[in-house]
Design a protein around this motif. Structure first.
Motif, PDB file in Angstrom:
ATOM      1  N   PRO A 281      48.182  62.051  95.028  1.00  0.00           N
ATOM      2  CA  PRO A 281      48.269  63.085  94.246  1.00  0.00           C
ATOM      3  C   PRO A 281      47.832  64.621  94.968  1.00  0.00           C
ATOM      4  N   LEU A 282      48.620  65.597  94.711  1.00  0.00           N
ATOM      5  CA  LEU A 282      48.256  66.923  95.238  1.00  0.00           C
ATOM      6  C   LEU A 282      47.469  67.823  94.208  1.00  0.00           C
ATOM      7  N   ILE A 283      46.157  67.908  94.477  1.00  0.00           N
ATOM      8  CA  ILE A 283      45.396  68.871  93.439  1.00  0.00           C
ATOM      9  C   ILE A 283      45.267  70.217  94.044  1.00  0.00           C
ATOM     10  N   VAL A 284      45.670  71.142  93.456  1.00  0.00           N
ATOM     11  CA  VAL A 284      45.782  72.684  93.875  1.00  0.00           C
ATOM     12  C   VAL A 284      44.493  73.433  93.079  1.00  0.00           C
ATOM     13  N   TRP A 285      43.859  74.067  93.578  1.00  0.00           N
ATOM     14  CA  TRP A 285      42.832  74.984  93.102  1.00  0.00           C
ATOM     15  C   TRP A 285      42.992  76.637  93.226  1.00  0.00           C
ATOM     16  N   LEU A 286      43.424  77.130  92.459  1.00  0.00           N
ATOM     17  CA  LEU A 286      43.826  78.342  92.559  1.00  0.00           C
ATOM     18  C   LEU A 286      43.174  79.493  91.544  1.00  0.00           C
ATOM     19  N   PRO A 287      42.195  80.416  92.272  1.00  0.00           N
ATOM     20  CA  PRO A 287      41.503  81.448  91.717  1.00  0.00           C
ATOM     21  C   PRO A 287      42.741  82.340  90.780  1.00  0.00           C
ATOM     22  N   HIS A 308      53.723  65.068  90.432  1.00  0.00           N
ATOM     23  CA  HIS A 308      52.586  64.675  91.469  1.00  0.00           C
ATOM     24  C   HIS A 308      51.459  65.950  91.944  1.00  0.00           C
ATOM     25  N   VAL A 309      51.958  66.977  91.553  1.00  0.00           N
ATOM     26  CA  VAL A 309      50.884  67.902  91.726  1.00  0.00           C
ATOM     27  C   VAL A 309      50.118  68.362  90.559  1.00  0.00           C
ATOM     28  N   HIS A 310      48.960  68.692  90.716  1.00  0.00           N
ATOM     29  CA  HIS A 310      48.066  69.161  89.631  1.00  0.00           C
ATOM     30  C   HIS A 310      47.480  70.214  89.630  1.00  0.00           C
ATOM     31  N   PRO A 311      47.987  71.403  89.239  1.00  0.00           N
ATOM     32  CA  PRO A 311      47.131  72.613  89.367  1.00  0.00           C
ATOM     33  C   PRO A 311      46.043  72.972  88.642  1.00  0.00           C
ATOM     34  N   PHE A 312      44.986  73.380  89.068  1.00  0.00           N
ATOM     35  CA  PHE A 312      43.827  73.925  88.071  1.00  0.00           C
ATOM     36  C   PHE A 312      43.750  75.459  88.611  1.00  0.00           C
ATOM     37  N   PHE A 313      43.570  76.367  87.543  1.00  0.00           N
ATOM     38  CA  PHE A 313      43.178  77.637  87.742  1.00  0.00           C
ATOM     39  C   PHE A 313      41.603  77.764  87.469  1.00  0.00           C
ATOM     40  N   VAL A 314      40.718  78.829  88.243  1.00  0.00           N
ATOM     41  CA  VAL A 314      39.536  78.832  88.336  1.00  0.00           C
ATOM     42  C   VAL A 314      39.338  80.458  87.881  1.00  0.00           C
ATOM     43  N   ALA A 415      35.815  81.261  94.604  1.00  0.00           N
ATOM     44  CA  ALA A 415      35.872  80.023  93.342  1.00  0.00           C
ATOM     45  C   ALA A 415      36.918  79.071  93.641  1.00  0.00           C
ATOM     46  N   ALA A 416      37.716  78.861  94.486  1.00  0.00           N
ATOM     47  CA  ALA A 416      38.808  77.647  94.631  1.00  0.00           C
ATOM     48  C   ALA A 416      37.917  76.558  94.914  1.00  0.00           C
ATOM     49  N   LEU A 417      36.544  76.500  95.543  1.00  0.00           N
ATOM     50  CA  LEU A 417      36.033  75.603  96.143  1.00  0.00           C
ATOM     51  C   LEU A 417      35.295  74.470  95.510  1.00  0.00           C
ATOM     52  N   HIS A 462      43.212  67.820  98.097  1.00  0.00           N
ATOM     53  CA  HIS A 462      42.722  68.728  97.330  1.00  0.00           C
ATOM     54  C   HIS A 462      43.262  70.135  98.246  1.00  0.00           C
ATOM     55  N   VAL A 463      43.866  71.191  97.874  1.00  0.00           N
ATOM     56  CA  VAL A 463      44.095  72.415  98.294  1.00  0.00           C
ATOM     57  C   VAL A 463      43.388  73.516  97.738  1.00  0.00           C
TER      58      VAL A 463
END
Length: 486
Positions: A281-287, A308-314, A415-417, A462-463
């Motif tokens: 899985p690709l998990i992307v962390w986006l401020p 297959h991509v899982h975006p999270f906002f922060v 914030a993305a970390l 994790h990106v």
């Protein structure tokens, strides 16, 4: 109403649509298909999908134009792209175990000229306006231009010509911004010869205002917050037939410029040998501030990678505007919380002030009271979740990133970390702790199980999308890491 995020040094709280096991205080992760937006949003998504190839082509053919604008852009060949960086040392310093996946940085804080993710959407909208005017006034052919030959291309010669600059000087490009979008729009518009105006809150960072002014951009300061600056800028532009207002809350051109980042990331992942599929899985962390940049990126990535991509906002704990908008759009939440039900009936999207938050945060680039309705409609129901993070935690993440990896991040980018570590903690949560109710960790653990990501977390990529910071002056950088809370 949902419990407002509290100021905790270790807080990074999963959020989103509160459905399924593990929901706590109206804050959880994941989405409920029964509450997805109406088909009207899908119609808009189809229109955006049809326009995306043109946006990607525009950025490609205008690379020589960008290269002619600024030495830093020339060094990159006018291509708006940042490196994808493996981060084993930072991963170790953060305490993220290898069993929780591999940490990579998408280093948009290094993008030339603008120094932030906003270069992607901002440059694209300015280039679109330049092409539109050039065609309208006969400098370019009325139909879409062919792919450019080797530089200097016809496109670069026309848009950088004295005739084009004279035309652009008769027109204004304006924007309301907390800083980074204003930097991207203002600097690019001025570089092409437009009259550039950036409307900013009086509390926006002084160094950003000074840099804009040094590049010939008019900065108009307003009392009030980001929303007030946007409203004032929009009203001023509407009164001038030769002004174009870049509307971060509504702009398709911005959204598509951000979405074009997806294809570049896909190439970089392939070059690095990082697979993206159900078992990887690709998990992307986006401020997230108003939501345009993370929304466009998340939407573009899902066009390529699907489930297959899982975006999270922060978001900051004081400014969770997108999280609030998602909660208000969720019938089950509104049924349980009268205030949210009342906000859901209001004629405009809710603001964080409506639930007693003050929108004051060290992460000035994310200090937005009301989220983009376009983003909420197009991306909200597709998100893996929304996290909130405290100012104290942002400072700690900035220090760790700088010490362990030499990364110069502004608070918004840091914030993305924290997201990858939060999922790792959730994965390690015992069954008993989850059953007893461990708050947000239990909610994240439930998402890992529900999504299927938990079974493959060790193979995840994790990106963390670092959205700005390279241009931060030394004094500002030191103060952000070590100074008092905002």
């Amino acid at each position: 109403m949902p419990a407002a995020p509290q100021e905790r040094d270790d807080a990074a709280r999963p959020g989103g649509h509160p459905t399924g096991a593990g929901a706590r205080a109206g804050i959880s992760t994941g989405t409920d298909p029964d509450t997805a937006p109406a088909h009207a949003a899908e119609t808009e998504s189809d229109a955006l999908a049809a326009a995306l190839p043109d946006a990607e082509a525009r950025l490609a053919r205008c690379a020589p134009v960008l290269a002619a604008c600024d030495p830093a852009l020339a060094a990159a060949g006018g291509v708006i792209e940042s490196p994808l960086l493996a981060q084993p040392a930072l991963q170790a310093a953060l305490g993220l175990p290898q069993a929780a996946g591999a940490l990579w940085i998408k280093a948009d804080h290094q993008l030339p000229l603008a120094g932030s993710v906003k270069a992607r959407g901002g440059f694209h909208e300015v280039l679109l306006q330049a092409e539109t005017l050039a065609r309208r006034h006969g400098l370019l052919a009325a139909d879409a231009p062919p792919a450019p030959p080797a530089p200097p291309s016809q496109q670069a010669a026309v848009l950088a010509s004295p005739q084009a600059r004279a035309l652009f000087a008769e027109h204004e490009i304006a924007v309301g911004s907390t800083g980074n979008l204003g930097m991207a729009i203002g600097l690019m518009a001025a570089a092409l010869g437009f009259r550039a105006t950036v409307h900013m809150s009086a509390e926006a960072k002084g160094w950003k205002k000074d840099r804009l002014r040094r590049h010939g951009v008019r900065v108009v300061e307003h009392t009030g917050d980001y929303a007030a600056a946007v409203a004032a800028g929009r009203a001023a532009a509407e009164a001038d037939p030769r002004a174009h207002f870049v509307d971060d809350e509504r702009s398709r051109a911005l959204f598509l410029g951000y979405a074009a980042a997806a294809r570049g990331l896909a190439r970089q992942l392939a070059d690095a040998g990082r697979r993206v599929d159900a078992e990887h899985p690709l998990i992307v962390w986006l401020p997230c501030g108003v939501g345009g940049a993370p929304g466009g990126i998340a939407w573009g990535l899902q066009r390529l990678f699907g489930a297959h991509v899982h975006p999270f906002f922060v978001e900051p704990v004081a400014s969770p505007c997108l999280l609030l908008q998602l909660l208000v759009a969720h019938p089950a939440v509104c049924a349980a919380h009268p205030l949210l039900a009342q906000l859901a009936r209001a004629p405009q999207p809710p603001a964080v002030y409506d639930i007693g938050l003050d929108n004051r945060t060290l992460a000035d680039g994310l200090a937005v009271p009301r989220a983009s309705a376009l983003v909420a409609e197009q991306v909200g129901h597709r998100l893996a979740g929304v996290l909130t993070v405290t100012d104290a935690r942002l400072r700690a993440l900035m220090r760790t990133a700088h010490t362990a990896a030499g990364l110069r991040l502004e608070p918004s980018a840091a914030a993305a970390l924290d997201g990858p570590l939060w999922l790792a903690r959730a994965q390690a949560l015992s069954d008993k702790a989850a059953a007893d109710g461990a708050g947000d960790l239990a909610a994240a653990r439930a998402w890992l199980a529900r999504s299927g990501v938990g079974a493959h977390l060790a193979r995840a990529t994790h990106v963390a999308w670092t959205t700005g910071g390279a241009l931060l002056p030394d004094a500002e950088f030191a103060a952000a890491m070590d100074g008092p809370a905002a």
